[in-house]
Scaffold this motif. Structure first.
Motif, PDB file in Angstrom:
ATOM      1  N   ILE A 170       0.835  -0.773   0.212  1.00  0.00           N
ATOM      2  CA  ILE A 170      -0.033   0.150  -0.074  1.00  0.00           C
ATOM      3  C   ILE A 170       1.003   1.061   0.303  1.00  0.00           C
ATOM      4  O   ILE A 170       0.756   2.687  -0.702  1.00  0.00           O
ATOM      5  N   ILE A 184      -6.040  -0.784   8.120  1.00  0.00           N
ATOM      6  CA  ILE A 184      -6.642  -1.651   8.076  1.00  0.00           C
ATOM      7  C   ILE A 184      -6.984  -2.987   9.004  1.00  0.00           C
ATOM      8  O   ILE A 184      -8.793  -3.068   9.060  1.00  0.00           O
ATOM      9  N   MET A 191     -15.152  -2.785  12.239  1.00  0.00           N
ATOM     10  CA  MET A 191     -16.526  -2.540  11.817  1.00  0.00           C
ATOM     11  C   MET A 191     -16.688  -4.292  11.284  1.00  0.00           C
ATOM     12  O   MET A 191     -17.462  -4.417  10.479  1.00  0.00           O
ATOM     13  N   VAL A 194     -20.646  -4.734  10.145  1.00  0.00           N
ATOM     14  CA  VAL A 194     -20.884  -4.708   8.997  1.00  0.00           C
ATOM     15  C   VAL A 194     -20.949  -5.386   8.002  1.00  0.00           C
ATOM     16  O   VAL A 194     -19.104  -5.596   8.127  1.00  0.00           O
TER      17      VAL A 194
ATOM     18  N   ALA B  81     -19.591   3.308   7.065  1.00  0.00           N
ATOM     19  CA  ALA B  81     -18.205   2.475   7.318  1.00  0.00           C
ATOM     20  C   ALA B  81     -17.084   2.035   6.390  1.00  0.00           C
ATOM     21  O   ALA B  81     -16.506   1.612   6.152  1.00  0.00           O
ATOM     22  N   ARG B  82     -18.212   0.989   5.584  1.00  0.00           N
ATOM     23  CA  ARG B  82     -17.712   1.238   3.956  1.00  0.00           C
ATOM     24  C   ARG B  82     -17.121   1.510   3.634  1.00  0.00           C
ATOM     25  O   ARG B  82     -15.704   0.825   3.177  1.00  0.00           O
ATOM     26  N   GLY B  85     -13.869   2.254   4.762  1.00  0.00           N
ATOM     27  CA  GLY B  85     -12.162   0.458   5.007  1.00  0.00           C
ATOM     28  C   GLY B  85     -12.645   0.358   3.765  1.00  0.00           C
ATOM     29  O   GLY B  85     -10.764   0.342   3.328  1.00  0.00           O
ATOM     30  N   LEU B  88      -8.801   3.105   2.875  1.00  0.00           N
ATOM     31  CA  LEU B  88      -8.266   2.721   3.321  1.00  0.00           C
ATOM     32  C   LEU B  88      -7.595   1.343   2.945  1.00  0.00           C
ATOM     33  O   LEU B  88      -6.005   1.536   2.614  1.00  0.00           O
ATOM     34  N   ARG B  89      -8.108   0.730   1.879  1.00  0.00           N
ATOM     35  CA  ARG B  89      -7.766  -0.576   1.591  1.00  0.00           C
ATOM     36  C   ARG B  89      -6.742   0.408   0.003  1.00  0.00           C
ATOM     37  O   ARG B  89      -5.967  -0.136  -0.063  1.00  0.00           O
TER      38      ARG B  89
END
Lengths: 196, 277
Positions: A170, A184, A191, A194, B81-82, B85, B88-89
Motif C-alpha cells: 500500500i 486496515i 467494523m 458491517v 464505515a464501508r 474501509g 483504507l485499502r
C-alpha cells in the motif's frame, strides 16, 4: 498482565485482563485440555471449565494491543446486547479477530495450536483482584509472562496480511506500509458487524 | 432521566463524551473508547490506546416512523464505515474505524489532531457559533487567539503544497471508484507532522454521502462540487483549484482526459444532468 475497567458495561463483564506469555511450552497440552473441558460433565466439568475460562489467542496474529482491544470491545458489546454469535464472550473474541464468519476457522487460525509459542490470554469478568487472575493464568500456561509491549516484535505480518487479504503493497515506505496494514486490520475488526 | 442508570453501554459512552458539533443528521462527540489500565497502576506516561476517538452519533429522528428510522440509520452508518474501509485499502488517508454500533447508530473513528483545510486557508472554522448555542457549557473555542498568527505555522507546508495533497488524495480515492459526495474544504483536515523529519498529511473526512461508482460523470461532479466550494468559501481561489487539478492529473494518469472533458461539460450545465426527455 494488564487490567482495564470498561465502566460503560455492567459489572458482570466490565473488567478485562490481558496477559502475554512468550516461550510457551505446553501449547499442545493446553489445547487438549480445552477440548476436554468442553465435553466434561458434572461438577468436575464445571470446575475444569472455570479453570480455563479465558480466551487463548495466538499472539503472532495480533498487531497491537489496540487490535486485540477492538475485538474485545466488540465481543463485550455483543454480550451486552445479547447478540453473541459464538457460545461465550471469550470465543467471540476469536470470531471478531477473523475476517470471515466461519467460527471453526476463527478458532483454528487465532486459537491455540500445537505450534503456538506466544500466547495472549484474556479474561473478561467482574471487577476483582488482578493478582488472583494473573495467578489463575499462570497456573494454566507454562511460559514467560511478558509485558504486552513486547507484542510489537512478535507479530507475523505476512500471515496477518494473508488472512486479511491485503495482497498488494500500500505504501512504498515499508514502515508506513506496516502502519497502513495495521490501520486496515484494526478498522476491519472494528467494523466486523458491517457486512462488506 | 439519569443516563447512567437506564441506558445501553453505547449511550453511557456518549454521555461521558464531549459534544463537539451538532447537526440535523448526527451529533459529533470527542470521547474515549479504551480506558487506561487500572493494573499495573499507571506510570504516568499516557497509554497509546486511550487516544481520543470521534464519535458520530446518528440519533433517533422523532419525525420518522421508528422502523424506517432504524433501517435508514443502520444502512447509513454501515455505508459510511464501508466507504472508509475501502479508502483504507486503497491507501487513501482517512481516519481509521474504532467502533461500529449499528443498533445505536454510532460510528467511532480515529481522532485527527489537526485543523480543517477551510480554517487553514483563512475561511474560518465552521459551525462554532452553532455549538455554543446548543450547548453553552461546551469547550470555549480555542481558535480565537490563534487566528492572528499564521495558521500554517507548525505544519511545515505551503498553501500550494496543501492543494497538491488534496488533488493526489482525491485522485487516489476516485481510482478506487469511491465518490465522496460532499467534497468541501471543511471535509479535509491537515494532520501536522508526527516527527520533525515527517511531513503533514491530508486526511479526507465525512464519508456520510459517499458511494461507489465507476462513472466518469460522478467523478467529474465530485470535482465540480469541490470547485464550487472553493469559490464560495475562499477568495481568489482559481489558482488554488488549478493546482488541485494539476496534482489530480498527475495521480490519475490516463483517466484524467475523460474526467477533464466531462468536468468542462459539468461546469457549463451544473451538477444536475438535464432531466428533460
Amino acid at each position: 498482565m494488564e487490567s482495564f475497567h470498561y465502566s460503560q458495561f455492567s459489572q458482570e463483564y466490565s473488567n478485562v485482563h490481558i496477559a502475554l506469555f512468550t516461550n510457551v511450552t505446553n501449547a499442545t497440552e493446553l489445547r487438549n485440555r480445552l477440548v476436554q473441558a468442553s465435553t466434561m460433565s458434572g461438577p468436575e466439568g464445571d470446575a475444569e471449565r472455570q479453570a480455563v475460562d479465558f480466551a487463548f489467542i495466538d499472539a503472532t496474529l495480533i498487531c497491537s494491543t489496540l487490535h486485540l482491544k477492538s475485538a474485545i470491545l466488540n465481543s463485550v458489546l455483543a454480550q451486552a446486547q445479547g447478540a453473541l454469535r459464538t457460545k461465550t464472550v471469550h470465543s467471540e473474541i476469536l470470531w471478531n479477530l477473523n475476517p470471515t464468519n466461519n467460527i471453526s476457522e476463527a478458532i483454528r487460525r487465532y486459537g491455540v495450536s500445537s505450534s503456538t509459542t506466544s500466547l495472549l490470554v484474556v479474561r473478561i469478568g467482574r471487577p476483582g483482584d488482578p493478582a488472583t487472575v494473573q495467578m489463575q493464568m499462570s497456573a494454566v500456561v507454562s511460559g514467560d509472562l511478558s509485558p504486552t509491549s513486547r507484542l510489537a516484535g512478535i507479530t507475523d505480518w505476512a500471515r496477518v496480511k494473508k488472512y486479511y487479504k491485503i495482497l498488494q503493497q500500500i505504501d512504498a515506505d515499508p514502515q508506513k506500509d506496516i502502519q497502513r496494514v495495521h490501520e486496515i486490520v484494526v478498522s476491519s475488526v472494528s467494523m466486523k458487524s458491517v457486512i462488506v | 432521566m439519569n443516563p447512567e442508570s437506564s441506558s445501553t453501554p453505547t449511550q453511557r459512552l456518549i454521555s461521558r463524551a464531549t459534544l463537539v458539533s451538532q447537526g440535523a443528521e448526527a451529533a459529533i462527540y470527542k470521547g474515549e473508547l479504551h480506558p487506561p489500565p487500572i493494573y499495573p497502576v499507571p506510570s504516568g506516561n499516557r497509554d497509546h490506546d486511550s487516544e481520543p476517538v470521534l464519535i458520530k452519533y446518528r440519533f433517533h429522528k422523532q419525525y420518522r416512523h421508528p422502523t424506517l428510522d432504524a433501517s435508514l440509520t443502520k444502512s447509513r452508518v454501515a455505508g459510511e464505515a464501508r466507504a472508509i474501509g475501502r479508502c483504507l485499502r486503497a491507501g487513501v488517508n482517512v481516519p481509521g474505524i474504532r467502533m461500529v454500533d449499528l443498533q445505536e447508530g454510532v460510528l467511532a473513528i480515529e481522532w485527527i489532531n489537526g485543523k480543517s483545510v477551510r480554517f487553514l486557508l483563512g475561511g474560518g472554522a465552521e459551525g462554532e457559533e452553532e455549538v455554543d448555542e446548543v450547548h453553552g457549557d461546551v469547550v470555549e473555542s480555542e481558535e480565537t487567539d490563534e487566528a492572528e498568527e499564521d495558521p500554517l505555522k507548525g505544519y511545515n507546508i505551503t498553501q500550494d503544497d496543501i492543494m497538491q495533497l488534496i488533488g493526489t488524495e482525491i485522485a487516489k480515492m476516485h481510482e478506487a471508484d469511491i465518490i465522496h459526495g460532499d467534497l468541501t474544504t471543511s471535509n479535509m483536515m491537515l494532520r501536522p507532522p508526527s516527527a520533525p523529519d515527517k511531513s503533514s498529511e491530508l486526511v479526507l473526512i465525512d464519508f456520510g454521502l459517499a458511494y461507489t461508482s465507476t462513472l466518469v460523470e460522478d467523478k467529474a461532479v465530485d470535482l465540480y462540487v469541490l470547485e464550487r466550494a472553493f469559490a464560495s468559501t475562499h477568495p481568489a481561489s482559481e489558482p488554488l483549484f488549478a493546482s488541485v487539478l494539476k496534482a489530480y492529473e498527475r495521480q490519475a494518469g490516463k483517466d484524467w482526459k475523460a474526467i477533464s472533458r466531462r468536468l468542462d461539460d459539468v461546469r457549463l450545465r451544473g451538477r444536475k444532468r438535464s432531466m428533460v426527455g
